[in-house]
Write an enzyme that holds these catalytic residues in place. Structure first.
Site, PDB file in Angstrom:
ATOM      1  N   LYS A 107      35.937  38.068  38.691  1.00  0.00           N
ATOM      2  CA  LYS A 107      36.719  37.821  39.996  1.00  0.00           C
ATOM      3  C   LYS A 107      35.717  36.940  40.858  1.00  0.00           C
ATOM      4  CE  LYS A 107      40.394  39.294  41.980  1.00  0.00           C
ATOM      5  NZ  LYS A 107      41.680  39.623  41.327  1.00  0.00           N
TER       6      LYS A 107
HETATM    7  P1  NAD Z   1      48.607  36.566  49.962  1.00  0.00           P
HETATM    8  O1  NAD Z   1      47.416  36.205  50.789  1.00  0.00           O
HETATM    9  O2  NAD Z   1      49.551  35.891  49.479  1.00  0.00           O
HETATM   10  O3  NAD Z   1      49.165  37.752  50.789  1.00  0.00           O
HETATM   11  C1  NAD Z   1      48.641  38.794  51.640  1.00  0.00           C
HETATM   12  C2  NAD Z   1      49.525  39.174  52.750  1.00  0.00           C
HETATM   13  O4  NAD Z   1      48.991  40.293  53.264  1.00  0.00           O
HETATM   14  C3  NAD Z   1      49.683  38.155  53.852  1.00  0.00           C
HETATM   15  O5  NAD Z   1      51.035  38.201  54.006  1.00  0.00           O
HETATM   16  C4  NAD Z   1      48.924  38.660  54.872  1.00  0.00           C
HETATM   17  O6  NAD Z   1      49.474  38.393  56.263  1.00  0.00           O
HETATM   18  C5  NAD Z   1      49.135  40.384  54.802  1.00  0.00           C
HETATM   19  N1  NAD Z   1      47.934  41.222  55.254  1.00  0.00           N
HETATM   20  C6  NAD Z   1      46.769  40.894  55.547  1.00  0.00           C
HETATM   21  N2  NAD Z   1      46.132  41.652  56.364  1.00  0.00           N
HETATM   22  C7  NAD Z   1      47.167  42.829  56.379  1.00  0.00           C
HETATM   23  C8  NAD Z   1      47.190  44.038  57.065  1.00  0.00           C
HETATM   24  N3  NAD Z   1      46.110  44.715  57.634  1.00  0.00           N
HETATM   25  N4  NAD Z   1      48.112  44.824  56.978  1.00  0.00           N
HETATM   26  C9  NAD Z   1      49.356  44.293  56.274  1.00  0.00           C
HETATM   27  N5  NAD Z   1      49.447  42.974  55.817  1.00  0.00           N
HETATM   28  C10 NAD Z   1      48.349  42.351  55.755  1.00  0.00           C
HETATM   29  O7  NAD Z   1      47.903  37.688  48.796  1.00  0.00           O
HETATM   30  P2  NAD Z   1      48.491  38.125  47.455  1.00  0.00           P
HETATM   31  O8  NAD Z   1      48.293  37.066  46.486  1.00  0.00           O
HETATM   32  O9  NAD Z   1      50.025  38.578  47.613  1.00  0.00           O
HETATM   33  O10 NAD Z   1      47.629  39.404  47.031  1.00  0.00           O
HETATM   34  C11 NAD Z   1      47.962  40.602  47.549  1.00  0.00           C
HETATM   35  C12 NAD Z   1      47.298  41.786  46.759  1.00  0.00           C
HETATM   36  O11 NAD Z   1      47.626  41.650  45.395  1.00  0.00           O
HETATM   37  C13 NAD Z   1      45.742  41.473  46.667  1.00  0.00           C
HETATM   38  O12 NAD Z   1      45.448  42.766  46.625  1.00  0.00           O
HETATM   39  C14 NAD Z   1      45.596  40.891  45.409  1.00  0.00           C
HETATM   40  O13 NAD Z   1      44.238  41.440  44.908  1.00  0.00           O
HETATM   41  C15 NAD Z   1      46.548  41.554  44.709  1.00  0.00           C
HETATM   42  N6  NAD Z   1      47.138  40.570  43.529  1.00  0.00           N
HETATM   43  C16 NAD Z   1      47.471  39.219  43.753  1.00  0.00           C
HETATM   44  C17 NAD Z   1      47.832  38.670  42.512  1.00  0.00           C
HETATM   45  C18 NAD Z   1      48.402  37.035  42.494  1.00  0.00           C
HETATM   46  O14 NAD Z   1      48.870  36.472  41.481  1.00  0.00           O
HETATM   47  N7  NAD Z   1      48.442  36.547  43.822  1.00  0.00           N
HETATM   48  C19 NAD Z   1      47.673  39.034  41.261  1.00  0.00           C
HETATM   49  C20 NAD Z   1      47.115  40.580  41.039  1.00  0.00           C
HETATM   50  C21 NAD Z   1      47.057  41.070  42.069  1.00  0.00           C
END
Ligand code: NAD
Length: 476
Positions: A107
């Site tokens: 990561k």
């Molecule tokens: P992203 O940046 O696209 O979205 C995150 C969202 O959370 C944003 O809309 C942001 O405004 C919101 N956010 C931030 N702080 C917040 C708070 N305090 N309360 C509520 N909402 C809040 O990120 P993502 O890629 O969707 O990732 C989200 C989670 O999923 C992370 O834990 C990441 O590790 C996990 N994840 C992502 C992927 C991927 O393919 N993108 C894969 C596996 C796991």
């Protein structure tokens, strides 16, 4: 919150790991070898922006190299730190093993708020970070392959791929150095929505098993279930949208960084997303009640809670007040080890992160294979498949003519049956199969063993077993 007792994210992952290995019979020492993070590289670099040099701190952590390349996203957020990156790298090891993606766990993270910089500035920061990692083989098609995570998207992946290619002009596999790229830069159809789609497929398989539905104190199907989503970013948006549009679930709450929206009649996920993109948050969205106390909505009455933003949001402070009977961890680490204990005792079923959000790495695996094979999935077989289907349709036409009114082909059958699978259909099929296979491996352990009372422990048992088997086969 009881700050002294709440474990950190890293400690939570280790506690959950330890709970599982206590039930296993691993050779002495192997347990620790699997648990520890092999190496974490910290980089500090300067970029000249807005007339002065700004120093950025970044990390790339390699948890386990029992399979190479190692794989894991790159996160952009101000709160990024070594503890978090190592916890996320460990989860990647277990996740890849669980869904049989042939990678070790890694990561990365950069302490930066992407909202503070414009596109041109972000490109310079990203290219410089990629340069620092690539020159140490921490970005490399056969050693370390990043992907998007919080705060990063296709855009950053395209810059990283291009930066690597510039540094390795004769590497024919250069595009496989990173996944989650845009289609026109070597990406794969269906990657953007893959993690959210995986959450949907995970829930669908859960709801195929009456015993599991009953364990969560529910009945019926996904249709009409009340869902609350935290974080309407890449993962939360796609999960919420697909569940609403295709499975009839009702999204009654959406929690974002600036508060939460709720409406028992259901929120239009697509409209909320459009509002966030335009206005930077949910505040002011019409057709719903708004509260600035976003996290309070985690405790609202609902059937399924989908934390899809940050880690540690369900903790020892609020776990007792959570009303959902099913939590699916779309984010990594949203439930702390302390909260996990409380929720398990309450009978809440948790579909764990290492499984629930594995759709992203699964489709990244397909993208990596596509890049190495230099050909789009479906390109060779699609028309041949269609030609064979045409033969059957021709025969059915004859039958149709012969039987007259007694039998006729259903209106859409011919069109649907004739269409050969393109890349998107194949990616969805591969993702669905992966999510079902992994769910079944987990639930079998969950139901078969008296000493396993939850899906998370079952998930760890399945994945640690696979990692241990690799180490045994390969040596250390
Ligand atoms: P992203 O940046 O696209 O979205 C995150 C969202 O959370 C944003 O809309 C942001 O405004 C919101 N956010 C931030 N702080 C917040 C708070 N305090 N309360 C509520 N909402 C809040 O990120 P993502 O890629 O969707 O990732 C989200 C989670 O999923 C992370 O834990 C990441 O590790 C996990 N994840 C992502 C992927 C991927 O393919 N993108 C894969 C596996 C796991």
């Amino acid at each position: 919150m009881n700050a002294t007792k709440e474990p950190t994210f890293r400690e939570s992952v280790d506690l959950m790991f330890n709970r599982a290995v206590a039930l296993m019979d691993l050779p002495p020492g192997l347990e620790e070898k699997i648990r520890v993070c092999n190496a974490t590289y910290t980089v500090r670099f300067g970029v000249r922006l807005r007339g002065q040099i700004h120093t950025f701190v970044g990390y790339r952590s390699v948890h386990s190299e029992h399979m190479e390349p190692v794989k894991g996203g790159i996160r952009y957020a101000l709160a990024v730190n070594q503890d978090e990156v190592e916890a996320l790298a460990a989860l990647m090891t277990y996740k890849c093993a669980l869904v049989e993606a042939p990678f070790g766990g890694s990561k990365g993270g950069l302490c930066v708020d992407p909202r503070e910089w414009d596109e041109h500035e972000m490109e310079r920061i990203t290219r410089r970070f990629a340069y620092e990692l690539a020159k140490r083989d921490l970005i490399h098609p056969s050693q370390n392959v990043p992907a998007p995570d919080m705060g990063t998207s296709e855009r950053e992946m395209a810059w990283i791929a291009d930066q690597y290619r510039r540094m390795n002009t004769t590497d024919i596999n250069a595009r496989a150095c990173v996944t989650g790229k845009p289609l026109n830069a070597g990406g794969i159809a269906g990657r953007v929505e893959a993690t959210g789609r995986g959450v949907q497929y995970a829930l669908r398989d859960f709801f195929r098993h009456p015993e599991d539905i009953a364990a969560a104190g529910m009945e019926g199907t996904l249709d009409g279930k009340r869902v609350i989503v935290q974080g309407l970013g890449n993962v939360g948006f796609h999960a919420g949208k697909f569940l609403q549009e295709e499975d009839g679930a009702r999204v009654t709450g959406i929690i974002e960084h600036d508060g939460a929206l709720y409406n028992d009649e259901g929120l239009d996920v697509e409209a909320v997303r459009a509002w966030i993109i335009k206005h930077g948050g949910v505040t002011g969205f019409p057709d719903a009640a708004h509260t600035a106390e976003g996290n309070a909505v985690l405790e609202h009455d609902c059937d399924i809670l989908i934390p899809a933003a940050l880690e540690g949001v369900i903790n020892m402070d609020n776990a007792n007040r959570i009303k959902a009977s099913l939590i699916i961890e779309a984010a990594n680490g949203p439930v702390t080890a302390g909260a996990d204990d409380i929720l398990r005792k309450k009978g809440v079923v948790i579909i764990p992160d290492m499984y629930a959000n594995a759709g992203g790495v699964t489709v990244s695996y397909f993208e990596w294979v596509k890049n190495l094979s230099h050909i789009r999935f479906g390109r060779m077989g699609r028309r041949q498949e269609e030609a064979r289907h045409q033969l059957l349709i021709d025969e059915l036409h004859k039958l149709d003519d012969h039987l007259g009114d007694a039998w006729t082909m259903s209106p859409d059958f011919k069109e649907e049956y004739l269409r050969g699978a393109g890349e998107l259909e194949l990616v969805r099929s591969g993702l669905d199969d992966t999510m079902r296979t992994a769910y079944r491996a987990m639930r079998e352990v969950w139901h078969a063993r008296d000493d396993v009372s939850d899906l998370r422990t079952a998930a760890y048992l399945v994945s640690i077993d696979k990692v241990a088997a690799s180490y045994r086969a390969l040596g250390l």
